[in-house]
Enzyme design. Structure first.
Site, mmCIF file in Angstrom:
data_model
loop_
_atom_site.group_PDB
_atom_site.id
_atom_site.type_symbol
_atom_site.label_atom_id
_atom_site.label_comp_id
_atom_site.label_asym_id
_atom_site.label_seq_id
_atom_site.Cartn_x
_atom_site.Cartn_y
_atom_site.Cartn_z
ATOM 1 N N LYS A 17 0.963 -1.125 0.104
ATOM 2 C CA LYS A 17 -0.019 0.086 -0.087
ATOM 3 C C LYS A 17 0.816 1.346 -0.032
ATOM 4 C CE LYS A 17 -0.361 0.242 5.138
ATOM 5 N NZ LYS A 17 -1.392 0.257 6.127
ATOM 6 N N ARG A 19 -10.646 0.104 15.171
ATOM 7 C CA ARG A 19 -10.602 0.880 14.319
ATOM 8 C C ARG A 19 -11.448 0.068 13.293
ATOM 9 N NH1 ARG A 19 -4.311 1.611 11.903
ATOM 10 N NH2 ARG A 19 -4.868 -0.542 11.272
ATOM 11 N N HIS A 51 -6.116 -7.193 13.223
ATOM 12 C CA HIS A 51 -4.989 -6.467 13.276
ATOM 13 C C HIS A 51 -4.512 -6.020 14.635
ATOM 14 C CE1 HIS A 51 -1.513 -4.526 11.267
ATOM 15 N NE2 HIS A 51 -1.843 -3.238 11.843
ATOM 16 N N ARG A 68 1.115 -10.906 7.743
ATOM 17 C CA ARG A 68 1.213 -9.701 6.703
ATOM 18 C C ARG A 68 2.467 -8.899 6.969
ATOM 19 N NH1 ARG A 68 -3.526 -9.624 8.969
ATOM 20 N NH2 ARG A 68 -3.050 -7.693 10.161
ATOM 21 N N TYR A 120 15.762 30.618 8.668
ATOM 22 C CA TYR A 120 14.747 31.468 9.502
ATOM 23 C C TYR A 120 14.688 31.138 10.900
ATOM 24 C CZ TYR A 120 12.278 31.640 4.634
ATOM 25 O OH TYR A 120 11.820 31.633 3.458
ATOM 26 N N CYS A 168 14.034 24.404 5.316
ATOM 27 C CA CYS A 168 12.786 25.136 4.712
ATOM 28 C C CYS A 168 12.288 24.457 3.727
ATOM 29 C CB CYS A 168 13.634 26.455 4.131
ATOM 30 S SG CYS A 168 14.780 27.381 5.247
ATOM 31 N N MET A 169 11.141 25.111 3.046
ATOM 32 C CA MET A 169 10.233 24.202 2.050
ATOM 33 C C MET A 169 10.922 23.567 0.966
ATOM 34 S SD MET A 169 7.180 25.781 -0.471
ATOM 35 C CE MET A 169 6.430 26.539 0.720
ATOM 36 N N ASP A 170 12.286 24.256 0.587
ATOM 37 C CA ASP A 170 12.851 23.593 -0.641
ATOM 38 C C ASP A 170 14.268 23.462 -0.522
ATOM 39 O OD1 ASP A 170 10.535 24.724 -2.481
ATOM 40 O OD2 ASP A 170 11.384 26.696 -1.918
#
Length: 409
Positions: free
Chosen positions: A65, A163, A195, A250, A293, A342-344
């Site tokens: 998955k 669940r 599970h 599994r 930052y 940071c983001m990048d």
């Protein structure tokens, strides 16, 4: 030396992890950001796990998955089947049909659906389906009738995870409906399963309590004249509870070399994913300079800094260096990340001038096998207060997946 041009790998386009990403040919020095997947490591892990299951008389399902936990479902599936797995598992119908569209026809279970989904295509493709309620079963049976063939059912019992799964008070009704469907040829009652909630805590009493509840659910089905497969053991129980292997185990995270219990140094498993990038810029800053930052890192003297163009948009968590202990391997040496991710991009502290030879284009290993004290996904997870599942499945964005297949264990 980079892997570019090696005959033993297949470079999959960046659209594998993120639909719509660019598919430019990698530069001569290698991709800007890359998740290297070693299928021989998957084979090693699955051979170990399926061997343990076979000694208990059990089959092995490998769970693919979430696009093979971020490793690429088709490649992992083929490697797993070649190493002793006999079945595959996914969560959703789309994932199941993607496995089938890759030409993989092994027994395949899908288990997490809404009752208003269209199950006909999955049934037609021979996908086995799990159900947890009478409403859910009715929808699956409608799909079987539309497909014109019986569906192979796995009835899921809630044994204490609270669940997915049918609660004990509703179990008899679900089995009633499955029995009618089996009698009229719409379904085959293939398995009963559940599970575990705390299998990664060996010795926890809930493990035995859940096993007892599953045995009760199975006994109810057997009393109706059925002989279903039983499956309960996940990766952790496969490694630690051979008595719970039953008919089928599994294996999820362990197939990818990430041990749910042992630390990397103690585990027989081999991590299959290495995340790496390349240095984009090198600079020297004087004492007193803030980095990234918030200036959480301030240089105490002249420091060489290397810029790495990966960030939280690529799956490197922003909070990954809150305590200043995130490490990477650069120039063959383990060095800390300086300041916020940071983001990048993020910055690596390479020490005082002359302490470490580092240049633009040099490879940077963010996490991998842990060899030579290298950083690992487990280490990242420990720093973040999470689990390594989240780390590897979170790699995304502009990271190119490179699959290397040596063809053996």
């Amino acid at each position: 030396m980079t892997d570019a041009g090696c005959d033993d790998r297949t470079v999959l386009p960046a659209t594998e992890p993120v639909p719509g990403a660019a598919t430019a040919t990698p530069p001569a020095g290698g991709p800007r950001a890359e998740a290297l997947i070693e299928l021989d490591a998957v084979r090693h892990n699955v051979a170990l796990l399926s061997g343990a299951a076979a000694r208990s008389g059990a089959e092995t399902m490998v769970v693919v998955k979430a696009d093979g936990y971020g490793h690429g479902a088709p490649g992992v599936a083929r490697a797993a089947l070649s190493a002793g797995a006999t079945r595959l598992g996914v969560a959703t119908l789309d994932e199941a049909l993607a496995v089938r569209s890759a030409g993989i026809d092994a027994p395949l279970l899908s288990w997490l659906h809404l009752p208003d989904e269209d199950f006909a295509a999955a049934v037609a493709a021979g996908v086995e389906l799990s159900v947890s309620s009478r409403e859910h079963l009715a929808a699956v049976l409608a799909g079987a009738r539309a497909a014109g063939r019986p569906v192979r059912l796995h009835l899921k019992a809630d044994t204490g995870l609270s669940r997915n799964g049918c609660p004990p008070g509703e179990w008899a009704g679900l089995v009633d409906d499955a029995e009618v469907a089996a009698a009229d040829g719409t379904a085959e009652l293939t398995a009963v399963w559940s599970h575990l909630a705390r299998a990664d805590e060996p010795g926890d009493p809930s493990i035995d309590a859940q096993a007892a509840r599953l045995h009760e659910a199975v006994a109810h089905v057997r009393a109706r004249g059925f002989a279903p497969l039983r499956h309960l053991a996940n990766s952790a129980a496969t490694l630690t509870r051979p008595d719970l292997h039953l008919d089928l185990v599994r294996t999820g995270i362990a197939a990818y070399g990430l041990d749910p219990i042992a630390q990397p140094a103690d585990s027989p498993l081999r991590p299959a994913m290495t995340l790496r990038g390349r240095v984009a810029l090198v600079k020297t800053v004087p004492a007193g300079e803030g980095v990234s930052y918030g200036h959480e890192f301030v240089s105490t003297g002249p420091r060489v800094l290397a810029l790495v163009p990966l960030g939280y948009a690529d799956g490197v968590p922003r909070r990954g260096n809150d305590r200043g202990r995130m490490r990477v391997r650069i120039g063959g040496t383990i060095r800390p990340v300086a300041g916020r991710v940071c983001m990048d991009q993020f910055v690596v502290d390479c020490g005082t001038p002359g302490a470490l030879e580092v240049a633009v284009g040099d490879p940077v290993e963010l996490f991998g096998t842990g060899a030579a004290d290298g950083p690992t996904a487990r280490e990242w997870a420990d720093e973040l207060g999470t689990i390594h599942y989240e780390i590897v499945t979170g790699i995304k964005g502009r990271v190119r997946r490179t699959v290397r297949d040596g063809g053996g264990a």
